[in-house]
Write a protein that holds these residues in place. Structure first.
Motif, PDB file in Angstrom:
ATOM      1  N   MET A  13       8.299 -33.251  13.585  1.00 42.90           N
ATOM      2  CA  MET A  13       7.577 -31.911  14.081  1.00 42.90           C
ATOM      3  C   MET A  13       8.350 -31.462  14.363  1.00 42.90           C
ATOM      4  SD  MET A  13       5.498 -32.386  16.496  1.00 42.90           S
ATOM      5  CE  MET A  13       4.923 -31.057  18.046  1.00 42.90           C
ATOM      6  N   ASP A  38      20.218 -28.119  11.501  1.00 45.86           N
ATOM      7  CA  ASP A  38      19.411 -29.452  11.384  1.00 45.86           C
ATOM      8  C   ASP A  38      20.674 -30.147  10.901  1.00 45.86           C
ATOM      9  OD1 ASP A  38      16.614 -31.371  11.598  1.00 45.86           O
ATOM     10  OD2 ASP A  38      18.180 -32.642   9.732  1.00 45.86           O
ATOM     11  N   HIS A  86      17.587 -34.380  23.149  1.00 46.36           N
ATOM     12  CA  HIS A  86      16.839 -33.441  24.147  1.00 46.36           C
ATOM     13  C   HIS A  86      17.839 -32.605  25.607  1.00 46.36           C
ATOM     14  CE1 HIS A  86      12.389 -34.663  22.967  1.00 46.36           C
ATOM     15  NE2 HIS A  86      13.119 -34.716  21.470  1.00 46.36           N
ATOM     16  N   TYR A 234       5.771 -34.158   6.913  1.00 44.73           N
ATOM     17  CA  TYR A 234       6.775 -35.711   6.927  1.00 44.73           C
ATOM     18  C   TYR A 234       7.911 -35.568   5.609  1.00 44.73           C
ATOM     19  CZ  TYR A 234       6.449 -36.678  12.263  1.00 44.73           C
ATOM     20  OH  TYR A 234       6.724 -36.433  13.573  1.00 44.73           O
ATOM     21  N   ARG A 237      11.375 -34.557   5.236  1.00 42.73           N
ATOM     22  CA  ARG A 237      12.156 -35.011   6.393  1.00 42.73           C
ATOM     23  C   ARG A 237      13.584 -36.233   5.611  1.00 42.73           C
ATOM     24  NH1 ARG A 237      11.443 -39.891   8.529  1.00 42.73           N
ATOM     25  NH2 ARG A 237      12.793 -39.699  10.718  1.00 42.73           N
TER      26      ARG A 237
HETATM   27  N1  LIG Z   1       4.203 -33.175  20.657  1.00 44.88           N
HETATM   28  C1  LIG Z   1       3.644 -34.245  19.762  1.00 44.88           C
HETATM   29  O1  LIG Z   1       2.508 -34.473  19.423  1.00 44.88           O
HETATM   30  C2  LIG Z   1       5.054 -34.551  19.325  1.00 44.88           C
HETATM   31  C3  LIG Z   1       4.514 -34.879  17.824  1.00 44.88           C
HETATM   32  C4  LIG Z   1       5.864 -36.008  17.240  1.00 44.88           C
HETATM   33  C5  LIG Z   1       7.146 -35.738  18.236  1.00 44.88           C
HETATM   34  N2  LIG Z   1       7.466 -35.742  18.312  1.00 44.88           N
HETATM   35  C6  LIG Z   1       8.323 -34.824  19.148  1.00 44.88           C
HETATM   36  O2  LIG Z   1       9.425 -34.039  18.681  1.00 44.88           O
HETATM   37  C7  LIG Z   1      10.637 -35.201  18.883  1.00 44.88           C
HETATM   38  C8  LIG Z   1      11.564 -34.787  17.059  1.00 44.88           C
HETATM   39  O3  LIG Z   1      10.012 -35.615  16.486  1.00 44.88           O
HETATM   40  P1  LIG Z   1      10.009 -36.020  14.445  1.00 44.88           P
HETATM   41  O4  LIG Z   1       8.603 -37.126  13.952  1.00 44.88           O
HETATM   42  O5  LIG Z   1      10.177 -34.436  14.229  1.00 44.88           O
HETATM   43  O6  LIG Z   1      10.933 -36.770  13.958  1.00 44.88           O
HETATM   44  P2  LIG Z   1      12.094 -37.142  13.048  1.00 44.88           P
HETATM   45  O7  LIG Z   1      12.654 -38.191  12.999  1.00 44.88           O
HETATM   46  O8  LIG Z   1      11.076 -36.358  11.989  1.00 44.88           O
HETATM   47  O9  LIG Z   1      12.914 -35.355  13.205  1.00 44.88           O
HETATM   48  C9  LIG Z   1      14.040 -34.818  14.036  1.00 44.88           C
HETATM   49  C10 LIG Z   1      14.859 -34.241  13.464  1.00 44.88           C
HETATM   50  O10 LIG Z   1      16.025 -33.726  14.365  1.00 44.88           O
HETATM   51  C11 LIG Z   1      17.273 -34.057  13.274  1.00 44.88           C
HETATM   52  N3  LIG Z   1      18.396 -34.283  14.417  1.00 44.88           N
HETATM   53  C12 LIG Z   1      18.594 -35.152  15.356  1.00 44.88           C
HETATM   54  N4  LIG Z   1      19.972 -34.791  15.062  1.00 44.88           N
HETATM   55  C13 LIG Z   1      20.396 -33.872  15.605  1.00 44.88           C
HETATM   56  C14 LIG Z   1      21.228 -32.697  16.308  1.00 44.88           C
HETATM   57  N5  LIG Z   1      22.186 -33.660  16.519  1.00 44.88           N
HETATM   58  N6  LIG Z   1      21.255 -31.606  15.235  1.00 44.88           N
HETATM   59  C15 LIG Z   1      20.354 -30.777  14.197  1.00 44.88           C
HETATM   60  N7  LIG Z   1      19.512 -31.556  13.980  1.00 44.88           N
HETATM   61  C16 LIG Z   1      19.401 -33.069  14.417  1.00 44.88           C
HETATM   62  C17 LIG Z   1      17.188 -35.238  12.684  1.00 44.88           C
HETATM   63  O11 LIG Z   1      17.574 -34.526  11.216  1.00 44.88           O
HETATM   64  C18 LIG Z   1      15.821 -34.778  12.202  1.00 44.88           C
HETATM   65  O12 LIG Z   1      15.294 -34.236  10.532  1.00 44.88           O
HETATM   66  C19 LIG Z   1      10.448 -36.498  19.300  1.00 44.88           C
HETATM   67  O13 LIG Z   1      11.481 -36.459  20.546  1.00 44.88           O
HETATM   68  C20 LIG Z   1       9.477 -36.758  19.596  1.00 44.88           C
HETATM   69  O14 LIG Z   1       9.361 -37.100  20.625  1.00 44.88           O
HETATM   70  C21 LIG Z   1       5.920 -34.651  19.589  1.00 44.88           C
END
Ligand SMILES: NC(=O)c1ccc[n+]([C@@H]2O[C@H](COP(=O)([O-])OP(=O)(O)OC[C@H]3O[C@@H](n4cnc5c(N)ncnc54)[C@H](O)[C@@H]3O)[C@@H](O)[C@H]2O)c1
Length: 424
Positions: A13, A38, A86, A234, A237
């Motif tokens: 995301m 990240d 968050h 993705y 990642r």
């Molecule tokens: N609005 C939407 O349609 C939608 C779609 C997908 C995801 N999301 C939300 O976005 C968020 C991320 O989801 P995603 O699918 O990208 O997950 P993801 O696992 O692909 O990405 C999360 C990223 O955060 C990083 N991370 C974790 N802990 C960290 C820290 N302490 N400091 C810095 N970076 C850190 C990870 O390394 C990873 O790269 C979630 O809360 C999800 O619910 C929203």
């Protein structure tokens, strides 16, 4: 003045946020992505390079949030980490005088959200939630039609998302299989459905639900098999500690069937599961005293459709005659290539997604500059999450629960374990 923002969390995301920012810069120069962060340097680096290539300005790369907060010259941050971070990052940022936009769900639990709400109130910083479905012009139109009485008085809504993951981990992201990380289709995806139901029908009074974990052993499969449309976002990642093909224990609820009573008196049925082998069913309708509204899939660009009792169908531009005052606001219209009074649109998913994300950033920045609340602030973010968690709370207590009790922490049995695990 240019609003300097940093992106925290550059996974799937996060990369979509970067695309949103790149889209924003095609039309506006009021926002600058100054830094990305990240824990994985290469993951942040991929996103930084993509931004640099498209805009001519590469954000600084950080792997530690606190270091970035102390070091970078920022006005705000966008939190796109997995959900447990968050509230932590939002609270730290607001206390440091920065505005915040966080991905949905607003926080890990309602307790986390209440802490965020309190700090937003105390500091006066903007706390926006990047809830995207409602910003789709077709969802704007659907709401305008319902408000204008196009289907009469709404009686009930059906929101049924029955799909099959075929035993795979949702979105190939292990955190989505875990209860303590706010995973599972009814919660992680269901918060979107919750927000849309409230957006269209107003606040919810009570919920009765049954929940289940039907598939507690899942396989980590590649994203291009699980969700092909998102795979290119993705592929950079990392999934620490897991390899493709590994078995992952699913502790998050994967199935919820709920009956909802809205404050208006309308009834809703919300069903979410990704465990339906051989069946895929998506129903999003609102039925009222003079017709039924068929909602298009969010970000499909398709027109809503109204069907009357005598079988008459109204769709496309004929819908616009029912809402002559309906138009996209200036920002959305600019992003939508000048369109204002539209009943459908034709764009690639990535373009639509990016335009909506650009809109969310601009809404947050405009809120910060004008002192108004963002469209989806603490109230709206908590309303949606409280409805999604109400399904879980009712599911464990085996009784109806009110959404207000869930929001304010009077009902929290399901979430207590998550809060304890996260130390809040
Ligand atoms: N609005 C939407 O349609 C939608 C779609 C997908 C995801 N999301 C939300 O976005 C968020 C991320 O989801 P995603 O699918 O990208 O997950 P993801 O696992 O692909 O990405 C999360 C990223 O955060 C990083 N991370 C974790 N802990 C960290 C820290 N302490 N400091 C810095 N970076 C850190 C990870 O390394 C990873 O790269 C979630 O809360 C999800 O619910 C929203």
């Amino acid at each position: 003045m240019t609003f300097k923002i940093a992106l925290i969390g550059c996974g799937g995301m996060g990369r979509r946020h970067a695309h949103g920012y790149i889209e924003l810069r095609k039309y506006f120069d009021t926002v600058e992505m100054a830094a990305v962060c990240d824990v994985h340097h290469d993951v942040a680096g991929t996103v930084a390079a993509e931004i640099g290539e498209a805009t001519g300005s590469t954000p600084d790369i950080y792997t530690d949030f606190d270091e970035m907060l102390g070091d970078a010259d920022l006005d705000g941050i966008a939190i796109v980490t997995s959900t447990p971070m968050h509230h932590r990052f939002a609270i730290k940022a607001m206390e440091a005088g920065l505005h915040v936009i966080t991905e949905k769900p607003m926080g890990l639990t309602l307790k986390a959200c209440r802490q965020m709400r309190e700090v937003a109130k105390k500091t006066g910083m903007v706390l926006a939630v990047a809830e995207n479905y409602r910003r789709d012009p077709m969802n704007r139109l659907t709401r305008a039609l319902i408000e204008a009485g196009a289907i009469g008085t709404p009686y009930f809504a059906l929101d049924i998302g029955v799909g099959s993951s075929d035993g795979a981990v949702m979105h190939s992201t292990v955190w989505r299989a875990k209860k303590e990380q706010a995973g599972g289709a009814p919660l992680d995806a269901g918060v979107h459905n919750a927000d849309m139901l409230i957006y269209l029908l107003g606040g919810v009074d009570s919920v009765f639900a049954e929940i289940a974990i039907n598939e507690s052993q899942r396989t980590l499969r590649p994203m291009n098999e699980v969700a092909p449309v998102l795979a290119e976002m993705y592929n950079h990642r990392r999934e620490d500690g897991y390899d493709t093909g590994d078995i992952v224990e699913q502790t998050a609820v994967d199935t919820a069937f709920a009956v909802i009573r809205f404050k208006s008196g309308a009834i809703g049925q919300l069903i979410m599961t990704d465990t339906s082998h051989g069946q895929s069913l998506g129903v999003s309708t609102v039925s009222g005293s003079s017709g039924t509204m068929y909602r298009p899939r969010s970000r499909s660009g398709e027109s809503p459709r109204i069907v009357r009792g005598d079988g008459t169908e109204i769709m496309g531009d004929a819908l616009l005659d029912l809402v002559p005052g309906f138009e996209l606001d200036d920002t959305l219209s600019t992003l939508w290539n000048g369109a204002r009074h539209i009943s459908s649109y034709d764009m690639d998913f990535r373009d639509i997604d990016s335009k909506i994300l650009a809109y969310e950033y601009l809404d947050m920045v405009q809120a910060a500059e004008s002192g108004r609340q963002p469209e989806v602030g603490p109230q709206e973010g908590m309303d949606a999450l409280a409805l999604a968690y109400a399904l879980m709370e009712s599911g464990v207590s085996k009784t109806p629960v009110t959404v207000e009790d869930v929001a304010e922490g009077r009902v929290s049995e399901f979430q207590d374990e998550v809060d304890a695990e996260m130390g809040i």
